[in-house]
Design a protein around this motif. Structure first.
Motif, PDB file in Angstrom:
ATOM      1  N   GLU A 250      44.545  40.108  40.320  1.00  0.00           N
ATOM      2  CA  GLU A 250      44.774  40.575  38.947  1.00  0.00           C
ATOM      3  C   GLU A 250      45.601  39.547  38.192  1.00  0.00           C
ATOM      4  OE1 GLU A 250      47.488  44.038  36.998  1.00  0.00           O
ATOM      5  OE2 GLU A 250      46.289  44.612  38.735  1.00  0.00           O
TER       6      GLU A 250
ATOM      7  N   ASN B 263      45.877  36.393  38.865  1.00  0.00           N
ATOM      8  CA  ASN B 263      45.084  35.176  38.659  1.00  0.00           C
ATOM      9  C   ASN B 263      44.130  35.354  37.484  1.00  0.00           C
ATOM     10  OD1 ASN B 263      46.302  33.818  40.627  1.00  0.00           O
ATOM     11  ND2 ASN B 263      44.664  34.050  42.171  1.00  0.00           N
ATOM     12  N   GLU B 264      43.509  36.538  37.416  1.00  0.00           N
ATOM     13  CA  GLU B 264      42.536  36.784  36.334  1.00  0.00           C
ATOM     14  C   GLU B 264      43.243  36.693  34.989  1.00  0.00           C
ATOM     15  OE1 GLU B 264      39.337  37.498  36.169  1.00  0.00           O
ATOM     16  OE2 GLU B 264      38.794  37.639  38.289  1.00  0.00           O
TER      17      GLU B 264
ATOM     18  N   ASP C 161      44.098  33.534  33.018  1.00  0.00           N
ATOM     19  CA  ASP C 161      43.045  32.939  32.187  1.00  0.00           C
ATOM     20  C   ASP C 161      43.245  33.489  30.773  1.00  0.00           C
ATOM     21  OD1 ASP C 161      40.807  32.170  30.926  1.00  0.00           O
ATOM     22  OD2 ASP C 161      39.421  32.734  32.542  1.00  0.00           O
TER      23      ASP C 161
ATOM     24  N   LYS D  35      41.109  36.165  28.849  1.00  0.00           N
ATOM     25  CA  LYS D  35      40.924  37.551  29.291  1.00  0.00           C
ATOM     26  C   LYS D  35      42.122  38.379  28.908  1.00  0.00           C
ATOM     27  CE  LYS D  35      38.177  35.888  33.103  1.00  0.00           C
ATOM     28  NZ  LYS D  35      38.111  35.655  34.532  1.00  0.00           N
TER      29      LYS D  35
ATOM     30  N   ILE E  14      39.885  44.719  32.920  1.00  0.00           N
ATOM     31  CA  ILE E  14      40.014  43.348  32.398  1.00  0.00           C
ATOM     32  C   ILE E  14      38.767  43.041  31.596  1.00  0.00           C
ATOM     33  CG2 ILE E  14      40.123  40.921  33.057  1.00  0.00           C
ATOM     34  CD1 ILE E  14      41.724  41.711  35.442  1.00  0.00           C
TER      35      ILE E  14
ATOM     36  N   LEU F 178      32.336  41.405  32.815  1.00  0.00           N
ATOM     37  CA  LEU F 178      33.225  41.282  33.973  1.00  0.00           C
ATOM     38  C   LEU F 178      33.008  42.480  34.897  1.00  0.00           C
ATOM     39  CD1 LEU F 178      36.314  40.102  32.059  1.00  0.00           C
ATOM     40  CD2 LEU F 178      35.202  38.890  33.926  1.00  0.00           C
TER      41      LEU F 178
ATOM     42  N   ARG G 143      37.168  45.026  36.930  1.00  0.00           N
ATOM     43  CA  ARG G 143      38.422  44.936  37.680  1.00  0.00           C
ATOM     44  C   ARG G 143      39.458  45.734  36.927  1.00  0.00           C
ATOM     45  NH1 ARG G 143      38.852  42.145  42.033  1.00  0.00           N
ATOM     46  NH2 ARG G 143      37.546  40.364  42.481  1.00  0.00           N
TER      47      ARG G 143
ATOM     48  N   CYS H 217      43.242  46.871  35.868  1.00  0.00           N
ATOM     49  CA  CYS H 217      44.496  46.133  35.685  1.00  0.00           C
ATOM     50  C   CYS H 217      45.560  47.094  35.204  1.00  0.00           C
ATOM     51  CB  CYS H 217      44.312  44.996  34.689  1.00  0.00           C
ATOM     52  SG  CYS H 217      43.836  45.600  33.070  1.00  0.00           S
TER      53      CYS H 217
ATOM     54  N   THR I  98      40.053  32.798  42.869  1.00  0.00           N
ATOM     55  CA  THR I  98      38.867  33.395  42.225  1.00  0.00           C
ATOM     56  C   THR I  98      37.660  32.487  42.280  1.00  0.00           C
ATOM     57  OG1 THR I  98      40.025  32.736  40.217  1.00  0.00           O
ATOM     58  CG2 THR I  98      39.939  35.083  40.745  1.00  0.00           C
TER      59      THR I  98
END
Length: 1364
Positions: free
Chosen positions: A106, A108-109, A112, A115, A122, A155, A158, A160, A829
């Motif tokens: 989470e 790491n996503e 970006d 996002k 996400i 996506l 996921r 979050c 990822t």
């Protein structure tokens, strides 16, 4: 996080249980190095010594009550639940890992910046997608560039913002704490219940065993050594204890873990499980091969050492021969030669162990690599597993394998227990042939007291080939005194023992008033008999209690009355505590006469119908003898009495005298009748009165010389005479009966004026002193520096070994680094980067495996090489030091050849434990912990500090578990000591106890003593259970705290989650390693003590030094010998004067012959001349030089000796003859000429291998005459100036005696010669004949002069009696 870890220990010393793999049970993430293997050479060696196992495992519990069974069942259930706790933890751990990884993904996503988190999912930020406004593309549209393509994919949803990592971690922490608490309770119950029930059963077994042993017939004791029974009572029963106590619970627990671990593996992920399982045979094969090789090499090493050990044993057993012929240096060489091969095998063993240990690490690391590589592809490519599942499966299988390996030592304990139980249970079931506690049998109403032996034939069960009694028929009339006389070994005491029903005769019967005593009740029969033995046994209690043993419930008046009758009352009242004086162990605080009188009082208090006196007065001096004799005469009236005596004064007035010879009664009658028959009795009488006269003469002269003030000295004499007699009697009984059939032992001196007994105070201090000396003197452990000094030449090996050990220590932390790195990859990822990372890590595993393979080999080889070289060096030095000691040192029972050879074998090899492998161990642990702690501080110092708080506990638990494997036997042993003392005293004096009918009393005393150890064992069970529970749960608690704090750090301080795993696993594994290392210290302590004992030997300065060049040497050596007023006592028996003012001289070329009874000092004088001993007073002059100033090797090189039992070495005839002169090389021609002179050449030429014929151990391949002639050749080849012949022909038959006698006459020409002989024919033509008695010369002169004197010599010649 639970899981197992194995530490490979450097292999311990040969012959100790080899836990070369110690497993620790629940170790945290990190050390998943496993091998499941049983502990190797233990299992192979264990079987050899075990008796055949005939007891099934469940039969061990045959003494358990229902209550016990219930407790064991509950304990077993707890163990099973405890066993399933570890796999349970894995489930928690898998979830925990997944949580961390999800959280990281989470993060790491959201890093970006395209996002964002909307409604807990996400999504792409709106402005990005809207700007392009394109519909989702179709596959073949290649015009859209990559990044936009990525953004257009919706996506995968996921979540979050939902994951509160700290909250989750708090939950997991609670799980851990919960499981930890459960584990603590289960561990406690599982152990304490089993240990408690075991204690109860063992208590019962001990009682049953001891009471059964006390009921056995005496013949059974003859065939079973007391030492063996004592070890059975301690060690074997302890082995049963090990097999039925905590080991069972631990086995159940480990086995459950094994089953559950595999279940988890197969349920959660059967593919990965199969892959891991497929690799495990490689480890199994390695472990098996290693066990095989180690056992084989250990065997080879032992065999190689056995040769050297045999040499050491041979040399030390015949130390006098070695010393006489100056063969010390030669023997050290021979010993060292045989050590080389043992050293070679030892080094090979080290290398092979290193190879296999390294091989196993290699396989294990390859396994890790494979499992993670395949597992990660299952997680990433096929999405079958989550990362958590991967870990669960991996560790599930590992834990299962580990615990299987750890369960195997338990199986060994079970096998040992069953082996030990075999003999013990068989004894418990055995029915005694003569059951002394049985109620069966008649009790006669009136006892007249007629005893008769009808054609009794008997041999002892321990020596069935020797007939002791042969058709013996003797009547003993009631109310009369019958005396048995005869040489030692004629069966007098045996007859008495048959009457006590210690044994039953083979044929014939013994009757009391016409009833066969086999039909009478034993306890009743024995209660009629009062017995006073030659060596009375007193028990370690007060005088009154000792007398009370005679008859239970006897009043104090009776005790005093009996003491008065036995003439013991006066001396008892003189003691400070009177009747409450303790007599010491075995009556050690009392003089012989006092013991004897207490024993008589004990016999009288029974008011016996039949009195047996077995040399009852022989240990007394004249005065007390008269008193005791008077007491005995008083009590004999109206009782049937059988008296065995060597002293005529005691027998003259007996009603009937029976002469024994060779197990038959050869003559009966009164004193006068028997004297006329000139038989056995006559020989005894003549020899005795002879000696009496001489002594009285000497005593009178001494009395005239001494003025009043010197009277004191005499008072000492009494005691030494008493003990002199005791010891001589002991010797005479053992030696004479072997040497000369039917030697009249009467000569042994119950003669002459005995001075008055020594004052009480003196005596008790004496006894106390002796008792103190008995014990091994305690040694201070040796400083390590000194041990290392002996190891200095091997420093390069030790350096390389330490280098290897350091690298091996670093492997552990590096491993946890890789492990956490793998977890980190799961949260990357980008798939391509991920793949590359994983492959890299797996390669790294392979590299570590290869490196550790080489370093393990290096460490093992280097340390085994340095250790074996050290062992060999120490053995050689030790042996060299032993051979340099004076001969008197070897007389001490602590320095018997057996004790010394074991010391060479074990002490030297134990010293290794303080150097090589020990250093490796320490370096290994230090680098392990050092690297781990450093690494952890670098990655996260906060978390590290938290875990370090738990480190001491983890180390403690590791140490405790290692200790558990070795068991708690030591503590048990101490608790058993008092009980052991009682059982020891009872078993050692079983005859006395049986004679007094006191078996039941001792059984009760023993059972009373068992109570304290039993209570201690129950208390221990609780403590032990609590410790075990704590040791098991400490890891769970550590994990709960650290993961919770880790969650906080990840959330608040942005620590990467993989670092949390890294730190925890690094420190926790190294902590357990620390505990393991600390468990090695006992080995280390033992090594230091062994070393200290060794250095004590090396540092001892001998009183007569063989290796020194000091002392006089002179050119033309004449061989003129003079003994001037020599007095001497042997150092081990300081109270027995052997030489008592010996004066005699020999001119060069003359022959001096010593004759006299055994123990009069003939051989001793020869030993003084050889300088095996130095006289305490007076001097020995050789060519006018005082012997103590002469150089020892020089003096011995001038003397040749041929002794009664010549000692040959286990080599060829030629080598044995060459042994005569070790100072030069001898050619064969010289050997042959010496052999011709010794009348040996003809016989040797007739042998197939001539002079190369091996004589066998101690010359067993040759007849006595042949051995004797080889010994003569050996003496001749020295070309000695002085020849000593110590009864050189006494052991030969007439024919070989003639040959040997000729050889001796040839050898004597032109040399000074001292002959000791028993056969007068051999000494008639000597220049001087000296008749010795009691350590001085009573007559001397030539044969004719002495015959004219009409003295002792004349008597000997005319009666033709053999001189003993």
């Amino acid at each position: 996080m639970p899981t197992g870890s194995v530490r490979l220990h450097s292999i311990k010393k040969l012959g100790q249980e080899n836990h070369s793999y110690d497993f620790s049970n629940d170790e945290p993430a990190g050390s998943y190095k496993t091998t499941a293997t049983s502990n190797d050479d233990g299992s192979n060696r264990g079987n050899a010594g075990q008796p055949a196992i005939r007891v099934g495992f469940f039969q061990l519990f045959r003494f358990a009550t229902c209550h016990d069974v219930l407790m064991m069942a509950v304990g077993g259930v707890c163990a099973v639940l405890h066993g399933s706790a570890q796999p349970l933890m894995l489930l928690v751990f898998g979830l925990l890992t997944d949580t961390f990884i999800e959280y990281d993904i989470e993060l790491n996503e959201l890093r970006d910046d395209r996002k964002e988190c909307v409604n807990n999912t996400i999504q792409w930020k709106r402005n990005y997608t809207a700007a392009d406004g394109l519909s989702p593309p179709w596959p073949n549209s290649s015009f859209i560039n990559n990044s936009t393509w990525e953004m257009l994919t919706p996506l995968s949803n996921r979540t979050c913002g939902l994951l509160d990592i700290e909250h989750e971690m708090t939950n997991f922490a609670f799980y851990y704490v919960g499981i930890g608490a459960a584990v603590f309770l289960l561990g406690y119950f599982q152990i304490s219940l089993w240990v408690t029930t075991a204690a109860r059963q063992i208590q019962l077994i001990r009682k049953m065993y001891f009471s059964k042993v006390m009921r056995m017939e005496i013949g059974w004791f003859d065939c079973t050594s007391v030492g063996e029974l004592n070890t059975r009572m301690s060690d074997d029963i302890n082995k049963i204890n090990d097999a039925i106590a905590d080991q069972v619970a631990i086995f159940l627990q480990r086995f459950t873990t094994f089953v559950c671990g595999f279940c988890i593996g197969f349920v959660k992920g059967w593919k990965l499980t199969l892959v891991i399982v497929a690799a495990s045979p490689l480890i199994g094969v390695g472990a098996g091969l290693m066990a095989l090789f180690v056992a084989k090499l250990t065997g080879m090493e032992l065999e190689a050492y056995a040769k050297a050990g045999a040499i050491a044993d041979e040399v030390l057993s015949s130390i006098r021969t070695v010393a006489a012929f100056g063969g010390e240096a030669k023997e050290v060489q021979r010993y060292d030669k045989n050590l080389i091969s043992a050293q070679r095998w030892g080094i090979r063993k080290g290398l092979i162990m290193g190879f296999f240990t390294g091989y196993m690490w290699l396989i294990i690391f390859l396994c890790y690599g494979l499992a993670f590589w395949y597992g990660s592809s299952l997680v990433l490519d096929t999405d079958e597993y989550t990362p958590g599942t991967l870990l669960q499966v991996f560790f599930g299988v590992l834990i299962a394998a580990m615990n299987l390996g750890q369960a195997s030592p338990c199986l060994e304990a079970f096998a040992a227990g069953r082996g030990a139980a075999t003999i013990i249970f068989e004894t418990i079931e055995r029915e005694p042939k003569i059951d002394c506690l049985s109620e069966a049998g008649y009790k006669l109403d009136r006892v007249k007291g007629d005893v008769e032996f009808h054609n009794v034939t008997f041999h002892y069960p321990s020596r069935p080939e020797v007939k002791i009694l042969d058709q013996l028929s003797v009547p003993v009339k009631s109310g009369q005194t019958t005396a048995f006389v005869g040489p030692s070994g004629a069966g007098k005491s045996t007859a008495i023992q048959l009457f006590q029903r210690f044994y039953d005769p083979k044929e014939g019967m013994v009757t009391l008033d016409g009833h066969d005593i086999r039909g009478l009740n034993i306890q009743w029969l024995r209660s009629l008999i009062g017995i006073v033995e030659q060596e009375p046994v007193l028990f370690a209690t007060t005088i009154a209690e000792n007398i009370r043993y005679g008859r239970p419930g006897v009043s104090m008046e009776d005790i005093i009355g009996a003491a008065k009758q036995a003439n013991a009352y006066d001396f008892i009242m003189d003691l400070p505590q009177k009747f409450d004086t303790l007599v010491g162990e075995g009556g050690g605080q009392m003089s012989g006469g006092q013991k004897q009188r207490i024993a008589i009082a004990r016999a009288l208090v029974r008011n016996p119908r039949i009195l047996l006196l077995d040399m009852a007065t022989s240990a007394l001096d004249n005065e007390s003898e008269a008193i005791v004799q008077e007491a005995l005469d008083k009590v004999r009236l109206g009782r049937t009495t059988i008296s065995i005596a060597h002293r005529l004064s005691t027998i003259k007035n007996a009603d009937v005298i029976v002469g024994f010879e060779h197990g038959r009664a050869v003559e009966q009658g009164k004193h006068e009748e028997l004297l006329e028959r000139k038989g056995v009795y006559f020989t005894l009488v003549t020899l005795q009165s002879q000696g009496d006269k001489a002594l009285n003469e000497k005593a009178r002269q001494m009395a005239d010389k001494e003025e009043e003030p010197e009277r004191l000295n005499l008072s000492r004499a009494g005691s030494y005479r008493a003990s002199l007699r005791a010891s001589i009697r002991q010797r005479s009984r053992s030696q004479l009966s072997n040497l000369i059939p039917g030697v009249p032992v009467s000569i042994v001196g119950e003669l002459g004026p005995r001075a008055y007994s020594m004052s009480q105070a003196d005596k008790s201090t004496n006894a106390v002193r002796e008792e103190e000396e008995e014990e091994e003197e305690p040694v201070e452990p040796a400083p390590v520096a000194r041990i290392l000094k002996y190891n200095i030449p091997e420093w390069p090996y030790m350096l390389f070994g330490s280098f290897g050990a350091a690298i091996n220590g670093g492997v552990n932390p590096v491993y946890s680094l890789l492990f956490s790195q793998i977890l980190a990859t799961f949260s990357i990822t980008d798939p391509a980067v991920q793949r590359k990372e994983i492959d890299g890590i797996c390669m790294f595993f392979v590299m570590i495996g290869v490196v550790s393979f080489f370093t393990q080999m290096l460490q093992a080889y280097a340390f085994s090489k340095s250790g074996e070289l050290l062992t060999r060096r120490l053995r050689r030095l030790g042996f060299h030091a032993m051979l340099g000691q004076e001969v008197g040192w070897f007389d001490d029972h602590r320095n018997s050849p057996g004790a010394l050879t074991t010391r060479l074998a074990t002490d030297a090899s134990q010293v290794q434990g303080a150097t090589g492998s020990q250093i490796g161990m320490i370096v290994n642990s230090l680098t392990n912990i050092g690297v781990a702690v450093l690494m952890s501080f670098v990655f996260s110092w906060k978390l590290t500090l938290l875990i370090l708080c738990f480190l001491p506990f983890i180390a403690l638990s590791g140490a405790f578990q290692a200790k558990m494997l070795t068991g708690f036997a030591k503590e048990d042993k101490q608790a058993m000591e008092t009980a052991g003392r009682i059982s020891g005293e009872a078993l050692n004096n079983i005859r006395t106890i049986a004679g007094l009918g006191k078996e039941r009393l001792f059984v009760d005393m023993y059972e009373a003593q068992l109570d304290a150890p039993y209570q201690a064992a129950l208390k221990k069970a609780k403590v032990y259970g609590a410790c075990y529970g704590f040791a098991q749960c400490v890891i769970f608690l550590t994990n709960s705290a650290s993961y919770r704090f880790g969650g906080y750090l990840v959330r608040q301080e942005g620590l990467h989650f993989s670092l949390v795993f890294r730190v925890i696993s690094a420190i926790v594994t190294s902590g357990t390693a620390l505990g393991r290392a600390s468990s090695y210290t006992p080995d280390y302590a033992k090594a230091k003590i062994s070393a200290a004992r060794f250095f004590q030997l090396l540092d001892r300065v001998p009183q007569i030094s063989v290796y020194s060049d000091k002392g006089d040497k002179w050119e033309n050596f004449q061989g003129n010998i003079e003994f001037i007023d020599c007095k001497f006592t042997y150092p081990t028996r300081p109270d027995i004067q052997v030489l008592n003012g010996l004066n005699v001289s020999v001119k060069p070329g003359q022959t001096l012959a010593f004759v006299g009874s055994s123990g009069c000092g003939k051989s001793t004088s020869v030993q003084l001349l050889e300088r095996f001993y130095d006289p305490d007073h007076g001097r020995v002059l050789i060519d006018g030089h005082v012997s103590t100033r002469v150089n020892v090797p020089f003096l011995r090189s001038k003397i040749g000796i041929v002794s009664q039992e010549p000692i040959l070495f286990d080599c060829s005839i030629e080598e044995n003859i060459k042994y005569g002169d070790n100072s030069r090389e001898i050619g064969l021609s010289e050997v042959i000429s010496a052999a011709k002179k010794a009348q040996l050449h003809g016989f040797v030429e007739s042998l197939p291998e001539k002079y190369n014929t091996n004589v066998g151990a101690q010359g067993s391949q040759l007849s006595r005459g042949q051995k004797q002639r080889i010994a003569i050749a050996r003496a001749i080849i020295r070309d000695p100036k002085i020849l000593l012949l110590d009864e050189a022909t006494s052991a030969l038959d007439t024919e070989s005696e003639k040959t040997v006698q000729d050889a001796l006459d040839k050898a004597r020409e032109g040399r000074t010669c001292i002959v000791i002989a028993h056969r007068l024919s051999t000494i008639q033509n000597s220049d001087i004949i000296a008749v010795m008695s009691r350590g001085y010369v009573i007559e001397k002169g030539t044969h004719d002069q002495l015959m004219a004197l009409n003295g002792a010599y004349y008597k000997l010649v005319t009666t033709g009696a053999p001189i003993s």
